[in-house]
Motif scaffolding. Structure first.
Motif, mmCIF file in Angstrom:
data_model
loop_
_atom_site.group_PDB
_atom_site.id
_atom_site.type_symbol
_atom_site.label_atom_id
_atom_site.label_comp_id
_atom_site.label_asym_id
_atom_site.label_seq_id
_atom_site.Cartn_x
_atom_site.Cartn_y
_atom_site.Cartn_z
ATOM 1 N N GLY A 27 0.895 -1.341 0.103
ATOM 2 C CA GLY A 27 0.001 -0.060 0.076
ATOM 3 C C GLY A 27 0.683 1.322 -0.098
ATOM 4 O O GLY A 27 0.128 2.411 0.096
ATOM 5 N N CYS A 28 2.203 1.182 -0.266
ATOM 6 C CA CYS A 28 3.093 2.444 -0.137
ATOM 7 C C CYS A 28 2.645 3.297 -1.532
ATOM 8 O O CYS A 28 2.330 2.940 -2.515
ATOM 9 C CB CYS A 28 4.559 2.048 -0.126
ATOM 10 N N LYS A 29 2.671 4.543 -1.159
ATOM 11 C CA LYS A 29 2.705 5.475 -2.442
ATOM 12 C C LYS A 29 3.451 4.768 -3.524
ATOM 13 O O LYS A 29 4.703 4.504 -3.355
ATOM 14 C CB LYS A 29 3.351 6.798 -1.977
ATOM 15 N N GLU A 30 2.975 5.076 -4.747
ATOM 16 C CA GLU A 30 3.573 4.750 -5.983
ATOM 17 C C GLU A 30 5.108 5.162 -6.110
ATOM 18 O O GLU A 30 5.286 6.261 -5.799
ATOM 19 C CB GLU A 30 2.976 5.405 -7.366
ATOM 20 N N GLY A 31 6.110 4.371 -6.196
ATOM 21 C CA GLY A 31 7.620 4.676 -6.302
ATOM 22 C C GLY A 31 8.047 4.821 -4.840
ATOM 23 O O GLY A 31 9.388 5.224 -4.848
ATOM 24 N N TYR A 32 7.608 4.590 -3.763
ATOM 25 C CA TYR A 32 8.061 4.639 -2.441
ATOM 26 C C TYR A 32 7.786 3.332 -1.711
ATOM 27 O O TYR A 32 7.424 3.449 -0.525
ATOM 28 C CB TYR A 32 7.530 6.115 -1.865
ATOM 29 N N PRO A 33 8.232 2.299 -2.361
ATOM 30 C CA PRO A 33 8.288 0.972 -1.689
ATOM 31 C C PRO A 33 9.267 1.121 -0.180
ATOM 32 O O PRO A 33 10.322 1.585 -0.109
ATOM 33 C CB PRO A 33 8.705 -0.288 -2.396
ATOM 34 N N VAL A 34 8.809 0.126 0.462
ATOM 35 C CA VAL A 34 9.532 -0.253 1.763
ATOM 36 C C VAL A 34 9.872 -1.808 1.745
ATOM 37 O O VAL A 34 8.992 -2.565 1.837
ATOM 38 C CB VAL A 34 9.122 0.292 3.102
ATOM 39 N N THR A 35 11.298 -2.220 1.901
ATOM 40 C CA THR A 35 11.492 -3.709 2.190
ATOM 41 C C THR A 35 12.225 -3.898 3.513
ATOM 42 O O THR A 35 13.083 -3.085 3.647
ATOM 43 C CB THR A 35 12.149 -4.309 0.906
ATOM 44 N N TRP A 36 11.883 -4.712 4.157
ATOM 45 C CA TRP A 36 12.526 -4.893 5.446
ATOM 46 C C TRP A 36 12.896 -6.254 5.687
ATOM 47 O O TRP A 36 12.204 -7.208 5.549
ATOM 48 C CB TRP A 36 11.635 -4.341 6.577
ATOM 49 N N ILE A 37 14.410 -6.582 6.195
ATOM 50 C CA ILE A 37 14.771 -7.868 6.205
ATOM 51 C C ILE A 37 15.530 -7.936 7.738
ATOM 52 O O ILE A 37 16.118 -7.055 7.998
ATOM 53 C CB ILE A 37 15.843 -8.504 5.299
ATOM 54 N N GLU A 38 15.256 -9.173 8.428
ATOM 55 C CA GLU A 38 15.454 -9.434 9.749
ATOM 56 C C GLU A 38 16.352 -10.737 9.759
ATOM 57 O O GLU A 38 15.821 -11.690 8.938
ATOM 58 C CB GLU A 38 14.796 -9.334 10.773
ATOM 59 N N TYR A 39 17.729 -10.712 10.049
ATOM 60 C CA TYR A 39 18.427 -11.925 9.993
ATOM 61 C C TYR A 39 18.906 -12.474 11.196
ATOM 62 O O TYR A 39 19.049 -11.564 12.225
ATOM 63 C CB TYR A 39 19.365 -11.888 9.069
ATOM 64 N N ASP A 40 19.364 -13.596 11.674
ATOM 65 C CA ASP A 40 19.669 -14.389 12.484
ATOM 66 C C ASP A 40 21.223 -14.238 12.477
ATOM 67 O O ASP A 40 21.929 -14.945 12.006
ATOM 68 C CB ASP A 40 19.217 -15.849 12.672
ATOM 69 N N GLY A 41 21.856 -13.217 13.069
ATOM 70 C CA GLY A 41 23.125 -12.916 13.117
ATOM 71 C C GLY A 41 23.546 -11.514 13.713
ATOM 72 O O GLY A 41 22.719 -10.812 14.282
ATOM 73 N N GLY A 42 24.773 -11.108 13.689
ATOM 74 C CA GLY A 42 25.274 -9.887 14.238
ATOM 75 C C GLY A 42 25.506 -9.109 13.225
ATOM 76 O O GLY A 42 24.738 -8.828 12.380
ATOM 77 N N HIS A 43 26.454 -8.140 13.669
ATOM 78 C CA HIS A 43 26.806 -6.653 13.074
ATOM 79 C C HIS A 43 27.701 -6.989 12.035
ATOM 80 O O HIS A 43 28.736 -6.944 12.244
ATOM 81 C CB HIS A 43 27.221 -5.825 14.033
ATOM 82 N N THR A 44 27.324 -7.298 10.838
ATOM 83 C CA THR A 44 28.167 -7.284 9.670
ATOM 84 C C THR A 44 27.617 -6.856 8.461
ATOM 85 O O THR A 44 26.295 -6.878 8.081
ATOM 86 C CB THR A 44 28.427 -8.906 9.589
ATOM 87 N N PRO A 45 28.525 -6.322 7.513
ATOM 88 C CA PRO A 45 27.922 -5.932 6.246
ATOM 89 C C PRO A 45 27.633 -7.245 5.195
ATOM 90 O O PRO A 45 27.030 -6.957 4.145
ATOM 91 C CB PRO A 45 28.867 -5.138 5.491
ATOM 92 N N GLN A 46 27.907 -8.319 5.730
ATOM 93 C CA GLN A 46 27.828 -9.671 4.613
ATOM 94 C C GLN A 46 27.100 -10.645 5.564
ATOM 95 O O GLN A 46 27.548 -11.776 5.356
ATOM 96 C CB GLN A 46 29.171 -9.842 4.189
ATOM 97 N N PRO A 47 25.993 -10.377 5.983
ATOM 98 C CA PRO A 47 25.010 -11.505 6.476
ATOM 99 C C PRO A 47 24.928 -12.608 5.599
ATOM 100 O O PRO A 47 24.473 -12.345 4.458
ATOM 101 C CB PRO A 47 23.783 -10.891 7.018
ATOM 102 N N ARG A 48 25.152 -13.716 5.962
ATOM 103 C CA ARG A 48 24.607 -14.956 4.991
ATOM 104 C C ARG A 48 23.857 -16.043 5.773
ATOM 105 O O ARG A 48 23.744 -15.992 7.036
ATOM 106 C CB ARG A 48 25.980 -15.907 4.867
ATOM 107 N N ASP A 49 22.871 -16.571 5.049
ATOM 108 C CA ASP A 49 22.304 -17.535 5.710
ATOM 109 C C ASP A 49 22.903 -18.831 5.813
ATOM 110 O O ASP A 49 23.850 -19.071 5.182
ATOM 111 C CB ASP A 49 21.074 -17.821 4.593
ATOM 112 N N LYS A 50 22.506 -19.578 6.723
ATOM 113 C CA LYS A 50 23.137 -20.967 7.027
ATOM 114 C C LYS A 50 23.521 -21.589 5.782
ATOM 115 O O LYS A 50 22.610 -21.988 5.002
ATOM 116 C CB LYS A 50 22.390 -21.615 8.130
#
Ligand SMILES: *[C@@H]1O[C@H](CO)[C@@H](O)[C@H](O)[C@H]1NC(C)=O
Ligand SMILES: *[C@@H]1O[C@H](CO)[C@@H](O)[C@H](O)[C@H]1NC(C)=O
Ligand SMILES: *[C@@H]1O[C@H](CO)[C@@H](O)[C@H](O)[C@H]1NC(C)=O
Ligand SMILES: *[C@@H]1O[C@H](CO)[C@@H](O)[C@H](O)[C@H]1NC(C)=O
Ligand SMILES: *[C@@H]1O[C@H](CO)[C@@H](O)[C@H](O)[C@H]1NC(C)=O
Length: 291
Positions: free
Chosen positions: A249-272
């Protein structure tokens, strides 16, 4: 008088025309289009003075830079303790330019900028780092051919915090920001986000920066972008996985995507079991939807 099918056809044609207009109007070539850059080998280290302080940034142009082709402009901001060189070279935990160049080597291409923070961070005292990036953007857009509707910022940690500060301070200039494991260390000039900017956010459930703040930042985008609030489910600790929510339902052109991952503070989180981070691919899926 036109018959009903004719009216429908006319209406369809009107819609199609509007769509074409939107797509065309969306490209905003900067004043640097058609101009020969100051030096043709304009990649590398550039310096400028902002608030009487000497600052610098690394610039990476497409290999076959074409001065009439409007490129994306992507700011890549380092974390605390980092610097521009590390982002450019992919040292100290980063992928080069946050791993985006393989994806942006398409028909549009991208110009990358890695600004260097003061004291290896983005305290943004008195808004000086927003001013820096605003000055860099102005200079790049007037020297090089940029599509002003395709300007992005990505950063991890302090660089994520600074990307949020840019959304607050320069909303009208940024198409989207990627806030990877962000906090609120660079502030928000307007107190809270006031104008819509598309957001990709990711955060580890047990990162050093409190996820509560990251969610509060996300919720400012959700509210201003007009998205419906959504329940997000954190992945279980130990699951080695991530959860992803694309707000509706975001305004056209203004989407929001959000990810939470099991892990710590890293620029390269990886799934198991994975050898490659999902961060670059997901950031690109988000940025790349804007044409
Ligand atoms: C870029 O130039 C500035 C100013 O001379 C300097 O401090 C900085 O170390 C240079 N960066 C690189 C990567 O050479
Ligand atoms: C440069 O870009 C323009 C605009 O996208 C395009 O029409 C032209 O063919 C390009 N030139 C080259 C040499 O690729
Ligand atoms: C960037 O940081 C790395 C790692 O600390 C250091 O080796 C390098 O000299 C720094 N580069 C600049 C230009 O400050
Ligand atoms: C971040 O800090 C600023 C103060 O600089 C504040 O106005 C803003 O509301 C904070 N944002 C969040 C999400 O806490
Ligand atoms: C994160 O912040 C929340 C709300 O301020 C607090 O309840 C929680 O204890 C904090 N978590 C950590 C790990 O510091």
């Amino acid at each position: 008088m036109p018959s009903l099918p004719q009216i429908l056809l006319l209406a369809a044609a009107a819609v199609a025309t509007n769509l074409v207009c939107l797509a065309t109007a969306a490209t905003k070539p900067s004043s640097g289009c058609g101009k020969s850059p100051p030096t043709l080998t304009a990649g590398g280290n550039h310096t400028l003075t902002v608030n009487d302080k000497s600052r610098w940034y690394l610039l990476n142009l497409p290999a076959a830079y074409n001065n009439t082709h409007p490129y994306r402009l992507i700011f890549t901001l380092h974390a605390a303790g980092g610097n521009s060189s590390m982002v450019a070279a992919g040292q100290g935990g980063y992928l080069p330019w946050y791993g985006l160049p393989p994806y942006t080597a398409d028909s549009l291409g991208a110009i990358y900028v890695a600004p260097n923070g003061l004291d290896r961070g983005w305290a943004n005292r008195g808004g000086e780092d927003v001013t820096l990036i605003s000055e860099i953007a102005r200079s790049i857009k007037s020297d090089f051919c940029v599509d002003e509707s395709l300007v992005f910022s990505v950063g991890f940690s302090y660089g994520a915090s600074m990307s949020y500060a840019l959304a607050c301070g320069m909303a009208e200039q940024f198409r989207a920001v990627a806030v990877q494991s962000g906090g609120n260390m660079s502030g928000c000039a307007t107190g809270t986000l006031r104008q819509p900017v598309a957001l990709y956010g990711q955060h580890g459930v047990d990162g050093d920066l409190n996820i509560t703040t990251a969610r509060a930042i996300r919720d400012q985008f959700v509210a201003v972008n007009g998205c419906q609030p959504s329940t997000t489910v954190a992945p279980a600790v130990g699951s080695g996985s991530h959860t992803k929510v694309e707000y509706q339902g975001c305004k056209e052109g203004y989407p929001v995507t959000w990810i939470e991952y099991d892990g710590g503070h890293t620029p390269q989180p990886r799934d198991k079991g994975q050898t490659v981070t999902f961060a670059a691919e997901e950031t690109w899926k988000f940025f790349g939807q804007f044409k």
